[in-house]
Design a protein around this motif. Structure first.
Motif, short mmCIF file in Angstrom:
data_model
loop_
_atom_site.label_atom_id
_atom_site.label_comp_id
_atom_site.label_asym_id
_atom_site.label_seq_id
_atom_site.Cartn_x
_atom_site.Cartn_y
_atom_site.Cartn_z
N TYR A 4 0.83 -1.19 0.00
CA TYR A 4 0.00 0.00 0.00
C TYR A 4 0.87 1.25 0.00
CZ TYR A 4 -3.62 -3.34 1.22
OH TYR A 4 -4.47 -4.40 1.22
N ALA A 5 1.93 1.21 0.78
CA ALA A 5 2.82 2.38 0.85
C ALA A 5 3.41 2.68 -0.52
CB ALA A 5 3.92 2.14 1.87
N SER A 6 3.66 1.65 -1.31
CA SER A 6 4.28 1.85 -2.61
C SER A 6 3.38 2.59 -3.58
CB SER A 6 4.68 0.50 -3.21
OG SER A 6 3.53 -0.26 -3.52
N THR A 30 -7.83 11.80 -0.36
CA THR A 30 -9.26 11.52 -0.30
C THR A 30 -9.52 10.10 -0.79
OG1 THR A 30 -9.81 12.21 -2.56
CG2 THR A 30 -9.65 13.96 -0.89
N ASN A 31 -10.79 9.76 -0.93
CA ASN A 31 -11.14 8.43 -1.43
C ASN A 31 -10.75 8.24 -2.89
OD1 ASN A 31 -13.30 10.30 -2.17
ND2 ASN A 31 -14.45 8.50 -2.83
N LYS A 32 -10.43 9.34 -3.58
CA LYS A 32 -9.94 9.22 -4.96
C LYS A 32 -8.52 8.67 -4.98
CE LYS A 32 -12.86 12.94 -6.75
NZ LYS A 32 -12.87 14.27 -7.42
N ASP A 33 -7.82 8.85 -3.86
CA ASP A 33 -6.46 8.35 -3.74
C ASP A 33 -6.41 6.97 -3.09
OD1 ASP A 33 -5.28 10.92 -4.61
OD2 ASP A 33 -6.05 11.65 -2.70
N THR A 37 -13.09 0.57 -0.69
CA THR A 37 -13.94 -0.49 -1.22
C THR A 37 -13.14 -1.47 -2.06
OG1 THR A 37 -14.59 0.69 -3.25
CG2 THR A 37 -15.89 1.10 -1.26
N MET A 38 -11.92 -1.09 -2.43
CA MET A 38 -11.05 -1.98 -3.18
C MET A 38 -10.06 -2.71 -2.27
SD MET A 38 -12.13 -1.61 -6.24
CE MET A 38 -10.84 -2.39 -7.22
N LYS A 119 -18.24 4.28 3.73
CA LYS A 119 -19.39 4.03 4.60
C LYS A 119 -20.69 4.19 3.83
CE LYS A 119 -17.65 5.76 9.11
NZ LYS A 119 -18.37 4.95 10.10
N ASP A 120 -20.73 5.24 2.99
CA ASP A 120 -21.95 5.52 2.23
C ASP A 120 -22.26 4.43 1.22
OD1 ASP A 120 -22.28 7.87 3.61
OD2 ASP A 120 -21.38 9.14 2.06
N ILE A 121 -21.24 3.75 0.73
CA ILE A 121 -21.46 2.66 -0.23
C ILE A 121 -21.94 1.40 0.48
CG2 ILE A 121 -20.27 1.06 -1.78
CD1 ILE A 121 -18.57 3.45 -2.72
N TRP A 122 -21.28 1.06 1.61
CA TRP A 122 -21.64 -0.18 2.29
C TRP A 122 -22.89 -0.05 3.15
CZ3 TRP A 122 -15.80 -0.35 2.94
CH2 TRP A 122 -15.23 -1.23 2.01
N LYS A 123 -23.09 1.11 3.75
CA LYS A 123 -24.31 1.40 4.53
C LYS A 123 -24.63 0.31 5.56
CE LYS A 123 -26.45 3.97 0.71
NZ LYS A 123 -26.11 5.30 1.22
#
Length: 231
Positions: A4-6, A30-33, A37-38, A119-123
């Motif tokens: 992940y760090a890489s 942000t979640n774009k980075d 969910t992945m 959170k909004d995706i998994w709800k």
């Protein structure tokens, strides 16, 4: 965590600079980075054996928690680095550490920017939304339960703070674990939400510690903290 760090080298750089107030703090990523969910598995189904077992754990803790445990859980509902003051000592305070404070405001803002969209995706419903028997002692929340934002930010803060003050690493990480677990004590999260939050916080911290914009502010904050603590 190295895989992940890489990924940090390919992430977009965000605006840097100190924020005057916590509400104005800009996240480092942000979640774009970092798309949780992945990375994380989806939560267990509401009617699954796992969720039912976890609900039982929450209810058991509800009748066994002490007033002192409740007090700690209520206090730890506040998301900021000053909750580590009990292990950092009396010199650890916002008034004498303005650069450090602004830096950690950005760390806290980063958690929301990465976790809230997932959170909004998994709800996943919180325990009190599935059972009327659950009586949280902390402020109610109807946002998604998976992963725990508090566990995420507590882990992030713990890792980063322990990196700044490795002399207190054991105490800091133990405090981070308590901060996270207190969401179960408070009756607002399942244990698995906390585990996913710890994973999320570890991933985000690993990425941040490899970003040039983050490390530049980190070094300033670290220097101020260690000077203030006489280290």
């Amino acid at each position: 965590m190295n895989r992940y760090a890489s990924l940090a080298a390919g992430f977009l750089l965000l605006v840097t600079g100190y924020a005057a107030h916590a509400d104005d703090a800009q996240p480092f990523v942000t979640n774009k980075d970092i798309d949780l969910t992945m990375i994380l598995p989806p939560p267990p189904a509401n009617d699954s054996a796992e969720t039912k077992a976890e609900l039982g754990e929450v209810l058991t803790l509800q009748v066994t928690r002490t007033p002192e445990m409740e007090k700690r859980a209520i206090a730890d509902a506040e998301e900021n680095v000053w909750r580590f003051a009990d292990v950092m000592g009396p010199k650890f305070n916002k008034e004498t550490l303005p650069k450090f404070s602004a830096f950690f405001d950005r760390v806290v803002a980063t958690e929301g920017a990465v976790v809230d969209p997932a959170k909004d995706i998994w709800k996943r419903p919180r325990p009190h939304q599935l059972s009327d028997l659950v009586k949280p002692v902390v402020k109610l929340s109807n946002s998604g339960s998976w992963p725990s934002g508090h566990a995420t930010v507590g882990t992030m803060m713990g890792i980063i703070l322990a990196d700044m003050v490795p002399e207190k690493r054991a105490e800091i990480m133990a405090r981070a674990a308590e901060f996270a677990h207190n969401r179960v004590v408070g009756g607002i999260h399942y244990p698995s939400d906390i585990e996913m939050g710890k994973i999320s916080g570890s991933v985000i911290a690993a990425v941040l510690l490899n970003r040039p914009d983050f490390t530049a502010e980190y070094e300033v904050a670290r220097s101020e903290l260690r000077s203030d603590l006489g280290m």
